[in-house]
Structures are given as structure tokens and as C-alpha cells.
Write a protein that holds these residues in place. Structure first.
Motif, PDB file in Angstrom:
ATOM      1  N   MET A   1       0.842  -1.192   0.000  1.00  0.00           N
ATOM      2  CA  MET A   1       0.000   0.000   0.000  1.00  0.00           C
ATOM      3  C   MET A   1       0.881   1.246   0.000  1.00  0.00           C
ATOM      4  O   MET A   1       1.887   1.306   0.724  1.00  0.00           O
ATOM      5  N   ALA A   2       0.502   2.241  -0.786  1.00  0.00           N
ATOM      6  CA  ALA A   2       1.283   3.471  -0.874  1.00  0.00           C
ATOM      7  C   ALA A   2       1.188   4.258   0.427  1.00  0.00           C
ATOM      8  O   ALA A   2       0.139   4.311   1.071  1.00  0.00           O
ATOM      9  N   GLU A   3       2.287   4.884   0.802  1.00  0.00           N
ATOM     10  CA  GLU A   3       2.325   5.673   2.030  1.00  0.00           C
ATOM     11  C   GLU A   3       1.964   7.129   1.791  1.00  0.00           C
ATOM     12  O   GLU A   3       1.328   7.769   2.632  1.00  0.00           O
ATOM     13  N   PHE A   4       2.346   7.662   0.639  1.00  0.00           N
ATOM     14  CA  PHE A   4       2.212   9.090   0.402  1.00  0.00           C
ATOM     15  C   PHE A   4       1.188   9.462  -0.676  1.00  0.00           C
ATOM     16  O   PHE A   4       0.816  10.620  -0.799  1.00  0.00           O
ATOM     17  N   VAL A   5       0.758   8.512  -1.464  1.00  0.00           N
ATOM     18  CA  VAL A   5      -0.076   8.806  -2.634  1.00  0.00           C
ATOM     19  C   VAL A   5      -1.402   8.075  -2.531  1.00  0.00           C
ATOM     20  O   VAL A   5      -1.443   6.899  -2.170  1.00  0.00           O
ATOM     21  N   THR A   6      -2.489   8.786  -2.847  1.00  0.00           N
ATOM     22  CA  THR A   6      -3.808   8.174  -2.910  1.00  0.00           C
ATOM     23  C   THR A   6      -4.437   8.489  -4.263  1.00  0.00           C
ATOM     24  O   THR A   6      -4.176   9.531  -4.860  1.00  0.00           O
ATOM     25  N   LEU A   7      -5.266   7.572  -4.721  1.00  0.00           N
ATOM     26  CA  LEU A   7      -5.969   7.734  -5.980  1.00  0.00           C
ATOM     27  C   LEU A   7      -7.455   7.658  -5.681  1.00  0.00           C
ATOM     28  O   LEU A   7      -7.959   6.643  -5.219  1.00  0.00           O
ATOM     29  N   GLU A   8      -8.162   8.772  -5.935  1.00  0.00           N
ATOM     30  CA  GLU A   8      -9.569   8.870  -5.601  1.00  0.00           C
ATOM     31  C   GLU A   8     -10.391   8.946  -6.886  1.00  0.00           C
ATOM     32  O   GLU A   8      -9.981   9.573  -7.858  1.00  0.00           O
ATOM     33  N   LEU A   9     -11.557   8.333  -6.853  1.00  0.00           N
ATOM     34  CA  LEU A   9     -12.494   8.375  -7.973  1.00  0.00           C
ATOM     35  C   LEU A   9     -13.792   8.983  -7.472  1.00  0.00           C
ATOM     36  O   LEU A   9     -14.677   8.271  -6.982  1.00  0.00           O
ATOM     37  N   PRO A  10     -13.936  10.304  -7.559  1.00  0.00           N
ATOM     38  CA  PRO A  10     -15.129  10.974  -7.018  1.00  0.00           C
ATOM     39  C   PRO A  10     -16.407  10.519  -7.709  1.00  0.00           C
ATOM     40  O   PRO A  10     -16.403  10.057  -8.852  1.00  0.00           O
ATOM     41  N   GLU A  11     -17.509  10.683  -7.014  1.00  0.00           N
ATOM     42  CA  GLU A  11     -18.821  10.357  -7.554  1.00  0.00           C
ATOM     43  C   GLU A  11     -19.563  11.651  -7.894  1.00  0.00           C
ATOM     44  O   GLU A  11     -19.013  12.741  -7.802  1.00  0.00           O
ATOM     45  N   GLY A  12     -20.800  11.534  -8.274  1.00  0.00           N
ATOM     46  CA  GLY A  12     -21.623  12.701  -8.568  1.00  0.00           C
ATOM     47  C   GLY A  12     -21.161  13.410  -9.821  1.00  0.00           C
ATOM     48  O   GLY A  12     -20.812  12.787 -10.826  1.00  0.00           O
ATOM     49  N   ASP A  13     -21.142  14.755  -9.763  1.00  0.00           N
ATOM     50  CA  ASP A  13     -20.784  15.555 -10.930  1.00  0.00           C
ATOM     51  C   ASP A  13     -19.360  15.302 -11.392  1.00  0.00           C
ATOM     52  O   ASP A  13     -19.033  15.544 -12.553  1.00  0.00           O
TER      53      ASP A  13
ATOM     54  N   ASN B   1      10.713  12.638  -2.197  1.00  0.00           N
ATOM     55  CA  ASN B   1      11.802  11.678  -2.036  1.00  0.00           C
ATOM     56  C   ASN B   1      11.597  10.539  -3.028  1.00  0.00           C
ATOM     57  O   ASN B   1      10.637  10.508  -3.800  1.00  0.00           O
ATOM     58  N   VAL B   2      12.510   9.591  -3.024  1.00  0.00           N
ATOM     59  CA  VAL B   2      12.467   8.507  -4.003  1.00  0.00           C
ATOM     60  C   VAL B   2      11.177   7.705  -3.875  1.00  0.00           C
ATOM     61  O   VAL B   2      10.525   7.381  -4.878  1.00  0.00           O
ATOM     62  N   GLN B   3      10.777   7.398  -2.651  1.00  0.00           N
ATOM     63  CA  GLN B   3       9.577   6.587  -2.469  1.00  0.00           C
ATOM     64  C   GLN B   3       8.341   7.299  -3.000  1.00  0.00           C
ATOM     65  O   GLN B   3       7.506   6.702  -3.690  1.00  0.00           O
ATOM     66  N   LEU B   4       8.217   8.593  -2.719  1.00  0.00           N
ATOM     67  CA  LEU B   4       7.030   9.326  -3.148  1.00  0.00           C
ATOM     68  C   LEU B   4       6.913   9.366  -4.665  1.00  0.00           C
ATOM     69  O   LEU B   4       5.847   9.115  -5.214  1.00  0.00           O
ATOM     70  N   VAL B   5       8.011   9.668  -5.358  1.00  0.00           N
ATOM     71  CA  VAL B   5       7.905   9.767  -6.820  1.00  0.00           C
ATOM     72  C   VAL B   5       7.645   8.397  -7.446  1.00  0.00           C
ATOM     73  O   VAL B   5       6.944   8.291  -8.462  1.00  0.00           O
ATOM     74  N   ARG B   6       8.158   7.336  -6.830  1.00  0.00           N
ATOM     75  CA  ARG B   6       7.843   6.003  -7.347  1.00  0.00           C
ATOM     76  C   ARG B   6       6.377   5.668  -7.125  1.00  0.00           C
ATOM     77  O   ARG B   6       5.741   5.049  -7.987  1.00  0.00           O
ATOM     78  N   GLU B   7       5.827   6.067  -5.986  1.00  0.00           N
ATOM     79  CA  GLU B   7       4.399   5.852  -5.751  1.00  0.00           C
ATOM     80  C   GLU B   7       3.552   6.654  -6.735  1.00  0.00           C
ATOM     81  O   GLU B   7       2.509   6.178  -7.203  1.00  0.00           O
ATOM     82  N   LEU B   8       3.989   7.862  -7.051  1.00  0.00           N
ATOM     83  CA  LEU B   8       3.280   8.664  -8.047  1.00  0.00           C
ATOM     84  C   LEU B   8       3.267   7.956  -9.398  1.00  0.00           C
ATOM     85  O   LEU B   8       2.242   7.918 -10.090  1.00  0.00           O
ATOM     86  N   ALA B   9       4.395   7.403  -9.790  1.00  0.00           N
ATOM     87  CA  ALA B   9       4.483   6.713 -11.073  1.00  0.00           C
ATOM     88  C   ALA B   9       3.578   5.486 -11.100  1.00  0.00           C
ATOM     89  O   ALA B   9       2.915   5.211 -12.116  1.00  0.00           O
ATOM     90  N   GLU B  10       3.523   4.745 -10.008  1.00  0.00           N
ATOM     91  CA  GLU B  10       2.649   3.574  -9.942  1.00  0.00           C
ATOM     92  C   GLU B  10       1.178   3.972 -10.043  1.00  0.00           C
ATOM     93  O   GLU B  10       0.384   3.329 -10.742  1.00  0.00           O
ATOM     94  N   ALA B  11       0.811   5.055  -9.348  1.00  0.00           N
ATOM     95  CA  ALA B  11      -0.570   5.530  -9.415  1.00  0.00           C
ATOM     96  C   ALA B  11      -0.905   6.025 -10.815  1.00  0.00           C
ATOM     97  O   ALA B  11      -2.016   5.802 -11.313  1.00  0.00           O
ATOM     98  N   ALA B  12       0.042   6.700 -11.453  1.00  0.00           N
ATOM     99  CA  ALA B  12      -0.178   7.182 -12.821  1.00  0.00           C
ATOM    100  C   ALA B  12      -0.398   6.013 -13.778  1.00  0.00           C
ATOM    101  O   ALA B  12      -1.267   6.076 -14.659  1.00  0.00           O
TER     102      ALA B  12
END
Length: 257
Positions: A1-13, A31-42
Motif C-alpha cells: 500500500m502506498a504511504e504518500f499517494v492516494t488515488l480517488e475516484l469521485p462520484e456525482g458531478d 523523495n524517491v519513495q514518493l515519486v515512485r508511488e506517483l508513477a505507480e498511481a499514474a
């Protein structure tokens, strides 16, 4: 599970717009971990057919104040060489997302934070934001942003920002073309979401094709031929051209295939 990055899928509008958030308080240093988590989420959002557009957001106070210099200080040259390609790819992750992307920027957007934001299709900032690439002040250079910056604002202004490491105020950033929209600080996220929602129900394959041509840079003409002809295999092309002929522009209901 990512420590610094979340991916949200809003509802409604906002249904169909993914929100890629990153948080590493207090300043969202990369830091290295954060940018790697960003890449995985992307990569995850890029593969999701239910996502029409992406908003990238730090938080209400700061997008990112830049690189984690303390982490970089401890690297040797062999370590740096071994991780350079990985970090470069990770910082450029937004450019590889086929859906339209918009960075919602508050507070500071410096160093690697600005390099990350440069990969978005659009940048919305608050009217109190400071932007810059101050890596030169640490004896380093931007790892992923120099070429993209030069293409965006021209080589002369890009060299000025990289060589001096100076901060850019919102008005100058808009004039340079470094950002696309300047709003009140409290309206940054709302303005970014407003732009992203325009693509819900849009021609996803055509949008991805257009983005691929922009990303091809000097090879854009060759890439455009292939992308254009490939669109003739899609349902959206049949829907769009048929609807245009029957009812004019703006009447198609696309299916994303």
C-alpha cells in the motif's frame, strides 16, 4: 500500500475524473519513495477505462516545495547513476497518462514538484504561488524538466529559470506560459476539476491520440499520421463523424472505444 499517494475516484458531478493526491507533510518534499508511488498511481489510472481525466493535487497549503535535499545529500555518484533513469521516468509520469491531466497547484511548486507539474496538460495555480527550479543552488540540475520547460516557454526563458534558480511569481508564470490559469488560492482545486470534467463522456481514443502527437515532439508529424489513421478503427470515430453530419458539432455521445 502506498504511504504518500492516494488515488480517488469521485462520484456525482465529478464521476469519471480521478484525483491523484500526494501528501508528505509539512512541505510535500519529493523523495524517491514518493515519486515512485506517483508513477505507480499514474500507471494505474492510465489503464482505467472509467477515467476520463485526472486532477493532480498536493493539498490546500502546498503542492510541493521541491526535492528532499537531505536524501540527495547522502547519495554517492554510483547510487545517483543507478537511480537516475528511474527517477527521471517517475517525475515524467503525468505525460504518459493518455487522459487529459491538470495539476492543481497551491503554495509552492518548486524543483521536482514543478518538474512533475510540467508533465500535466494544464497547470492551475493560486495567485499566491511561488514556482521555480532552484536545483542549481544545490549544485544540481533538474533531472526531468529541462527539455519540457524549453518546449513550453522557449529555450531563452527556460535557461534563465534553470541557470538562476529564481522564483517566478504568478503573473510572470502566466505571461511566460508556464501556467495556464491563475485563480484565488481557495479556488485552485475547483478550477482544476472544472476543466477536467469537460472530458467526461468525451472521445477518449481521440484525446489519447492527440496527446500522443503532442508528446512525440519533433516526430509529431509522423506520429499524427499513424494516430489519425488508427482512429478509423474506433466506434467513437463512427459516432462522431455520423453525428456531425446529421446534427453538427457538439451532439455526439461517445462511448470511449
Amino acid at each position: 500500500m502506498a504511504e504518500f499517494v492516494t488515488l480517488e475516484l469521485p462520484e456525482g458531478d465529478a464521476r469519471g475524473v480521478a484525483v491523484l493526491r500526494f501528501a508528505r507533510p509539512p512541505m510535500n518534499l519529493l523523495n524517491v519513495q514518493l515519486v515512485r508511488e506517483l508513477a505507480e498511481a499514474a500507471d494505474a489510472v492510465a489503464a482505467d477505462p472509467g477515467v476520463a481525466a485526472v486532477v493532480v493535487y498536493g493539498d490546500e497549503r502546498v503542492f510541493s516545495a521541491g526535492d528532499d535535499v537531505a536524501e540527495l545529500f547522502g547519495l554517492g555518484s554510483e547510487q545517483a547513476a543507478a537511480m537516475a533513469a528511474d527517477l527521471q521516468r517517475a517525475l515524467g509520469c503525468l505525460a504518459r497518462i493518455p487522459q487529459p491531466t491538470v495539476a492543481a497547484i497551491s503554495g509552492y511548486c518548486l524543483g521536482g514538484g514543478l518538474e512533475l507539474a510540467l508533465g500535466a496538460d494544464r497547470r492551475v495555480i493560486g495567485d499566491n504561488v511561488k514556482l521555480g527550479l532552484p536545483q542549481i543552488e544545490t549544485g544540481l540540475i533538474p533531472l526531468a524538466g529541462i527539455r519540457r520547460l524549453a518546449l513550453l516557454i522557449g529555450p531563452g526563458p527556460a535557461k534563465d529559470l534553470v541557470y538562476t534558480g529564481r522564483f517566478v511569481e504568478p503573473e510572470e508564470a502566466k505571461t511566460l506560459g508556464l501556467v495556464d490559469e491563475v485563480v484565488a488560492p481557495d479556488d485552485v482545486y475547483t478550477a482544476a476539476m472544472r476543466w477536467a470534467r469537460r472530458f467526461v463522456g468525451g472521445p477518449a481514443r481521440a484525446l489519447a491520440a492527440a496527446k500522443a502527437v503532442f508528446e512525440a515532439g519533433p516526430h509529431g508529424l509522423d506520429r499524427a499520421r499513424g494516430e489519425w489513421s488508427a482512429l478509423f478503427t474506433t466506434e467513437d470515430r463512427l459516432i462522431g463523424t455520423g453525428s456531425y453530419l446529421a446534427n453538427g458539432p457538439g451532439s455526439a455521445e461517445f462511448v470511449g472505444r
